[in-house]
Design an enzyme around this catalytic site. Structure first.
Site, short mmCIF file in Angstrom:
data_model
loop_
_atom_site.label_atom_id
_atom_site.label_comp_id
_atom_site.label_asym_id
_atom_site.label_seq_id
_atom_site.Cartn_x
_atom_site.Cartn_y
_atom_site.Cartn_z
N ASP A 79 11.29 21.24 30.91
CA ASP A 79 11.42 19.71 31.93
C ASP A 79 11.23 20.20 33.32
O ASP A 79 11.53 21.27 33.88
CB ASP A 79 13.09 19.42 31.49
CG ASP A 79 13.30 18.28 32.54
OD1 ASP A 79 12.70 17.13 32.37
OD2 ASP A 79 14.00 18.45 33.45
N GLU A 100 6.24 20.00 31.74
CA GLU A 100 6.28 18.91 32.58
C GLU A 100 6.28 19.31 33.83
O GLU A 100 7.06 19.92 34.32
CB GLU A 100 7.49 17.95 32.28
CG GLU A 100 7.45 16.95 33.15
CD GLU A 100 8.84 16.12 33.30
OE1 GLU A 100 8.68 14.97 33.64
OE2 GLU A 100 9.98 16.61 33.21
#
Length: 618
Positions: free
Chosen positions: A266, A301
């Site tokens: 993330d 990401e």
């Protein structure tokens, strides 16, 4: 693992805690054979280590840290299980106790180019909200055409429910979804069906409640680096060695003990590290080395769209894929007309930016997305010009962020009532070379909202509730305080319940089943026609052409001279096609696919055409 509590081969267990702060630390042990409190002096390198011969699997333990303001009981930060919550004792686990099925020994994973990803939240995917109930639905995902299930973060956090991105015990699966063995059962079920399982992990911050590391290990946090959550994790400063190892071993832990097929990291733009190799490169190196005999995938990401870690093939130090928010943002603007917030970057030329996504991989590169117009003007993101290997980009129409960051959690089924437009968008996602990702329920056209929810308590509950409403104040639809007051309370369990799906009911709902069959048809074509050719996709040789102000013509080229042509009309009036895209063109050679109303030379509103051709110059 060098961290946490580990059973020893000859009995007993070793307990290790990195706690370099000059404080008194002891272990409180509540076992089946004894209850003890044992002092844990600090070594020269900051470790506290104890061996208890009487320790057994299932025993409970906590670390006790004495500071100026009294004694604080803290869980093991590398706890494998905290079934009563993050403020309660950790449980000593036997990672070898699970009885994996014999077929698991034969599983080596699947190649990344075969990935069709499906993101789900274990607490919302079924009415029961558990991993076991989610596992019961895996045969439906396999028959849909999904090949990779991506679980939202499982790290334990305070409270009964949450998205998972504010975890404080990154080794301990959140107990609301089941015991750790439930995740192993989920993985074993998936592998038996030929499905990969990936996990979303958060290495850029800890949650705001239940994180005791600053008390006894302040070196976990950097003084010179900050991100959206405050002090960044210390990956490159003094004492960063154990910090890096903590997260690298977390990655190895999920991949080894739970036999996962990959991780999605993330918001890596918030992982600040000026060392070489940096934490992302070292993590990849260690994972590739540890799992050389398996196909293990690492996905990023990165809001800045930095593509330097995406070589196109698995390599030590590199990554298999990276999420492309650009694809979503451009299509969202075209489908909904919304241009506020980060959509402002895409309002001027969304069709051209979509063309760049589908031919180059990304539309914009540079600084991460910024919400403030003034900041965006000062730090503009430039248009992408360098091609990225297309199967290294992960595209989506919906995901947890893009739905849940909306005030009312609306899905496309609510925002875009035109079914033809939504069907074409699905075609652009599923019938193009980048790896597609579906969000749970998308395949049956669900209009169940996915809202932001977090079970915070006390003062933090009020801060989050009011902060959630305040962050939408700069949007025109929420300028009125009364409208903002209607935004659902994230800390109310009713908000979670509103988000729960019931995939088992889809076959009894004609409209939902029709959408499900539509997605199955698209994915069957992808698996039969497109996927087998993706290894021959020619890097950087693709062309995109704008057709008027509402159409696109894409030419994806392959090493054998073949081309996949896509013509799409993203408008409400018919679109005339150039000869190369017409059905009668004599270059036509192979299997095609059509969506929407069309004639030989015209595409109707929100219609698309895919077909194979050969370039005569080859």
């Amino acid at each position: 693992m060098p961290f946490g509590a580990n059973l020893l081969p000859d009995g007993g267990a070793r307990f290790r805690l990195w706690a370099p702060a000059p404080l008194e630390v002891s272990l409180r042990f509540e076992g089946q054979a004894a209850a003890l409190r044992v002092a844990a002096p600090v070594s020269a390198d900051g470790w506290r280590e104890l061996v208890l011969p009487e320790a057994q699997a299932g025993d409970h333990y906590q670390w006790l840290v004495r500071a100026d303001d009294g004694e604080q009981a803290v869980p093991d930060p590398a706890s494998r299980s905290n079934p009563q919550g993050v403020f309660e004792p950790s449980v000593l686990c036997d990672p070898l106790a699970f009885d994996w099925p014999a077929t698991e020994a034969e599983w080596r994973g699947r190649p990344w180019f075969e990935a069709v990803c499906y993101e789900l939240h274990p607490g919302c995917f079924t009415p029961e909200g558990t991993l076991d109930s989610a596992a019961a639905q895996l045969p439906r995902l396999q028959s849909l055409g999904v090949s990779c299930v991506q679980l939202m973060p499982l790290a334990s956090a305070p409270g009964r429910f949450g998205w998972g991105y504010d975890g404080v015990l990154p080794y301990a699966p959140h107990p609301a979804y089941g015991e750790p063995e439930a995740l192993k059962r989920f993985v074993a079920t998936a592998h038996a069906l030929g499905l990969m399982v990936m996990l979303d992990v958060v290495y850029n911050h800890f949650g705001p409640s239940g994180n005791f590391l600053p008390l006894y290990a302040p070196g976990f946090f950097a003084e010179r680096h900050h991100n959206a959550w405050g002090k960044a994790i210390n990956f490159d400063g003094e004492h960063s060695g154990p910090v890096r190892e903590f997260f690298i071993h977390n990655a190895l832990y999920w991949l080894e003990e739970f036999r996962l097929d990959g991780l999605r990291l993330d918001a890596v733009h918030a992982m600040k590290d000026n060392s070489s190799p940096d934490i992302l490169e070292e993590l990849s190196l260690r994972v590739r080395e540890q799992f050389a005999g398996r196909q293990v995938h690492l996905v990023l990401e990165n809001d800045s769209n930095d593509a330097r870690r995406l070589p196109g093939l698995p390599q030590p130090g590199a990554y298999d894929g990276q999420w492309s928010g650009d694809f979503h943002h451009t299509l969202h603007v075209l489908l909904t007309g919304e241009t506020e917030g980060y959509y402002a970057e895409y309002k001027d030329a969304p069709l051209a930016q979509l063309a760049r996504c589908l031919s180059l991989g990304f539309a914009r590169v540079g600084e991460p997305h910024l919400n403030a117009e003034e900041a965006r003007a000062a730090n503009p993101r430039r248009d992408a010009t360098e091609p990225v290997p297309l199967p290294a980009t992960v595209n989506f129409l919906q995901n947890h962020d893009q739905i849940g960051n909306r005030a009312f959690g609306e899905r496309l089924a609510t925002l875009v009532p035109d079914e033809a437009a939504r069907r074409l968008a699905a075609g652009l996602l599923l019938l193009s070379p980048p790896v597609p990702l579906l969000f749970m329920g998308e395949e049956w056209g669900s209009d169940t909202p996915f809202l932001y929810f977090a079970d915070w308590q006390g003062e933090l509950q009020d801060i989050v509730r009011e902060g959630r409403r305040r962050e939408f104040a700069h949007f025109s639809a929420f300028a009125d305080a009364g409208t903002r007051a209607r935004i659902p309370d994230p800390c109310d369990e009713a908000t979670l319940r509103r988000c729960r799906l019931d995939p088992a009911a889809v076959p009894q709902q004609p409209a939902a089943q029709a959408w499900w069959l539509f997605h199955q048809r698209l994915l069957a074509w992808r698996a039969r026609v497109l996927t087998p050719r993706l290894l021959q996709l020619r890097h950087g040789a693709h062309e995109a052409e704008l057709l008027g102000g509402q159409g696109l013509l894409l030419r994806w080229r392959f090493d054998d001279g073949a081309e996949l042509l896509m013509a799409a009309n993203l408008g409400a009036v018919p679109l005339a096609l150039p000869p190369i895209a017409a059905l009668g063109d004599n270059h036509y050679a192979g299997d095609g696919f059509t969506l929407g109303e069309q004639t030989e030379t015209l595409l109707g509103p929100w219609a698309g055409r895919w077909r194979w051709a050969h370039d005569e110059t080859e």
